[in-house]
Design a protein around this motif. Structure first.
Motif, PDB file in Angstrom:
ATOM      1  N   GLN A   1     -18.654  30.393   1.136  1.00  0.00           N
ATOM      2  CA  GLN A   1     -19.358  29.947  -0.067  1.00  0.00           C
ATOM      3  C   GLN A   1     -19.951  28.549   0.102  1.00  0.00           C
ATOM      4  O   GLN A   1     -21.089  28.288  -0.256  1.00  0.00           O
ATOM      5  N   ASP A   2     -19.128  27.673   0.675  1.00  0.00           N
ATOM      6  CA  ASP A   2     -19.573  26.283   0.853  1.00  0.00           C
ATOM      7  C   ASP A   2     -20.735  26.196   1.841  1.00  0.00           C
ATOM      8  O   ASP A   2     -21.637  25.379   1.681  1.00  0.00           O
ATOM      9  N   LEU A   3     -20.691  27.049   2.872  1.00  0.00           N
ATOM     10  CA  LEU A   3     -21.724  27.021   3.907  1.00  0.00           C
ATOM     11  C   LEU A   3     -23.084  27.425   3.327  1.00  0.00           C
ATOM     12  O   LEU A   3     -24.125  26.900   3.704  1.00  0.00           O
ATOM     13  N   ARG A   4     -23.029  28.372   2.382  1.00  0.00           N
ATOM     14  CA  ARG A   4     -24.243  28.813   1.710  1.00  0.00           C
ATOM     15  C   ARG A   4     -24.943  27.615   1.045  1.00  0.00           C
ATOM     16  O   ARG A   4     -26.157  27.463   1.118  1.00  0.00           O
ATOM     17  N   ARG A   5     -24.136  26.760   0.425  1.00  0.00           N
ATOM     18  CA  ARG A   5     -24.679  25.557  -0.204  1.00  0.00           C
ATOM     19  C   ARG A   5     -25.096  24.515   0.826  1.00  0.00           C
ATOM     20  O   ARG A   5     -26.097  23.832   0.673  1.00  0.00           O
ATOM     21  N   ALA A   6     -24.291  24.415   1.895  1.00  0.00           N
ATOM     22  CA  ALA A   6     -24.464  23.335   2.880  1.00  0.00           C
ATOM     23  C   ALA A   6     -25.857  23.330   3.497  1.00  0.00           C
ATOM     24  O   ALA A   6     -26.431  22.280   3.762  1.00  0.00           O
ATOM     25  N   VAL A   7     -26.389  24.557   3.708  1.00  0.00           N
ATOM     26  CA  VAL A   7     -27.704  24.666   4.350  1.00  0.00           C
ATOM     27  C   VAL A   7     -28.760  23.945   3.517  1.00  0.00           C
ATOM     28  O   VAL A   7     -29.643  23.277   4.041  1.00  0.00           O
TER      29      VAL A   7
ATOM     30  N   LEU B   1     -26.105  20.367  19.140  1.00  0.00           N
ATOM     31  CA  LEU B   1     -24.865  21.014  18.711  1.00  0.00           C
ATOM     32  C   LEU B   1     -24.678  20.778  17.213  1.00  0.00           C
ATOM     33  O   LEU B   1     -24.724  19.639  16.744  1.00  0.00           O
ATOM     34  N   LEU B   2     -24.513  21.862  16.480  1.00  0.00           N
ATOM     35  CA  LEU B   2     -24.445  21.769  15.025  1.00  0.00           C
ATOM     36  C   LEU B   2     -23.187  21.051  14.545  1.00  0.00           C
ATOM     37  O   LEU B   2     -22.116  21.199  15.130  1.00  0.00           O
ATOM     38  N   ARG B   3     -23.355  20.284  13.478  1.00  0.00           N
ATOM     39  CA  ARG B   3     -22.241  19.591  12.839  1.00  0.00           C
ATOM     40  C   ARG B   3     -22.315  19.831  11.339  1.00  0.00           C
ATOM     41  O   ARG B   3     -23.409  19.895  10.778  1.00  0.00           O
ATOM     42  N   TRP B   4     -21.144  19.968  10.711  1.00  0.00           N
ATOM     43  CA  TRP B   4     -21.085  20.154   9.261  1.00  0.00           C
ATOM     44  C   TRP B   4     -20.216  19.070   8.653  1.00  0.00           C
ATOM     45  O   TRP B   4     -19.017  19.028   8.901  1.00  0.00           O
ATOM     46  N   ARG B   5     -20.859  18.235   7.864  1.00  0.00           N
ATOM     47  CA  ARG B   5     -20.110  17.233   7.117  1.00  0.00           C
ATOM     48  C   ARG B   5     -19.803  17.820   5.748  1.00  0.00           C
ATOM     49  O   ARG B   5     -20.633  17.798   4.854  1.00  0.00           O
ATOM     50  N   HIS B   6     -18.595  18.374   5.612  1.00  0.00           N
ATOM     51  CA  HIS B   6     -18.188  19.036   4.376  1.00  0.00           C
ATOM     52  C   HIS B   6     -17.764  17.970   3.353  1.00  0.00           C
ATOM     53  O   HIS B   6     -17.038  17.051   3.705  1.00  0.00           O
ATOM     54  N   PRO B   7     -18.247  18.091   2.105  1.00  0.00           N
ATOM     55  CA  PRO B   7     -17.968  17.030   1.127  1.00  0.00           C
ATOM     56  C   PRO B   7     -16.469  16.828   0.872  1.00  0.00           C
ATOM     57  O   PRO B   7     -16.043  15.716   0.589  1.00  0.00           O
TER      58      PRO B   7
END
Ligand code: C2E
Ligand code: CA
Ligand code: CA
Ligand code: CA
Length: 281
Positions: free
Chosen positions: A30-36, A62-68
């Motif tokens: 769910q969060d990834l859907r928003r992250a984009v 290389l992909l990175r995700w900074r999750h809130p």
């Protein structure tokens, strides 16, 4: 809850653990859907250094995700989540658009002949829109096809070598080059790879890590380099962490290296401000 789990023995522990993992997976999806859309995804770049000239010839995005809430989530955790849903297409498209744009801009600004390596997920090989996606990213960014190298894991190719060959030939028409990633972790042979339109072979980090401790590994890596050259492939060693590993790889004619010894993957601004080695112009 705890007491019950303990009383139930191993399987109860397992259930609790499994439930947590399933829950986390659903939350991440769910969060990834928003992250984009919320710009939480960014691309880190690791330099690829040519051992002949000593200069940085390319960068791997290389992909990175900074999750809130959870902070930085590694791609090893969220790429599989994306692959198990329809998200992999939008995540990959976002990655390719961002990376081609950033690298094209730096090439222009600093007059560099800098290449970009981008990873394709196994699922993307089945996507009939892949060629169009790559073509559009190149056109929109102005990055020439010859500056882009797409990395595909050995495992992804071996799932269906005939289908993979078709996709690779289609990509090739865009003038991009192709690399087999994580070589040595799957079950392909160089005899099979010979039939595919590949340019580069990347030796998996697991072979490089223990080079110093094993005569056998040094023999294996040496023969992989020799055989790869024999079928016209350039060789990149991943995960180089020490000067000894670097020296050994140079001595056996490995073409390029990547690894923490040179640089960790970092933000583009940081990399341009202090490159580990000179650039190729
Ligand atoms: P990979 O393509 O094999 O990327 C190399 C991984 O090794 C990266 O991990 C990198 O940070 C790490 N690495 C590089 N040098 C060293 C070293 O000297 N020592 C050690 N211990 N590690 C090193 P990262 O960034 O966590 O990425 C993991 C995997 O996630 C990648 O493996 C790739 O399969 C996947 N991935 C990352 N970005 C993307 C993407 O945009 N698309 C797809 N489909 N997959 C991606
Ligand atoms: Ca890779
Ligand atoms: Ca790899
Ligand atoms: Ca890997």
């Amino acid at each position: 809850y705890q007491a019950k789990a303990r009383g139930g023995g191993c399987s109860a522990y397992f259930d609790v653990d499994l439930r947590k993992r399933v829950q986390r997976h659903m939350d991440l999806e769910q969060d990834l859907r928003r992250a984009v859309h919320q710009e939480q995804l960014w691309v880190a770049y690791q330099p690829v250094v040519d051992l002949g000239t000593g200069s940085t010839v390319a960068v791997e995005g290389l992909l990175r995700w900074r999750h809130p809430a959870h902070g930085s989530i590694p791609p090893g955790e969220f790429i599989p989540v994306a692959e198990e849903s329809d998200l992999i297409n939008s995540v990959s498209a976002h990655m390719l658009r961002t990376a081609t744009r950033q690298v094209a801009a730096e090439r222009e600004r600093h007059q560099l002949d800098l290449g970009l390596n981008a990873n394709l997920s196994p699922r993307q090989l089945d996507d009939p829109g892949l060629r169009a996606l790559v073509q559009r990213a190149l056109a929109d960014s102005g990055l020439p096809g010859r500056a882009l190298c797409l990395e595909i894991t050995e495992e992804a190719i071996m799932q269906d070598p005939t289908a993979a060959a078709r996709v690779l030939h289609a990509l090739r028409e865009l003038d991009v080059s192709l690399a087999i990633d994580d070589f040595g972790t799957g079950y392909s042979s160089l005899a099979q790879l010979r039939r595919l339109p590949l340019d580069t072979l990347k030796i998996d980090r697991s072979f490089i890590t223990d080079l110093g401790a094993s005569d056998e590994l040094r023999i294996i890596v040496t023969s992989v380099v020799t055989m790869a050259h024999g079928i016209g492939l350039e060789v990149v060693a991943e995960g180089v962490e020490t000067a000894q590993q670097l020296d050994f790889l140079g001595s056996i004619g490995c073409d390029r290296v990547q690894g923490y010894y040179l640089s960790k993957p970092i933000a583009i601004e940081e990399l341009m401000a202090s490159p580990p080695r000179s650039w190729t112009r």
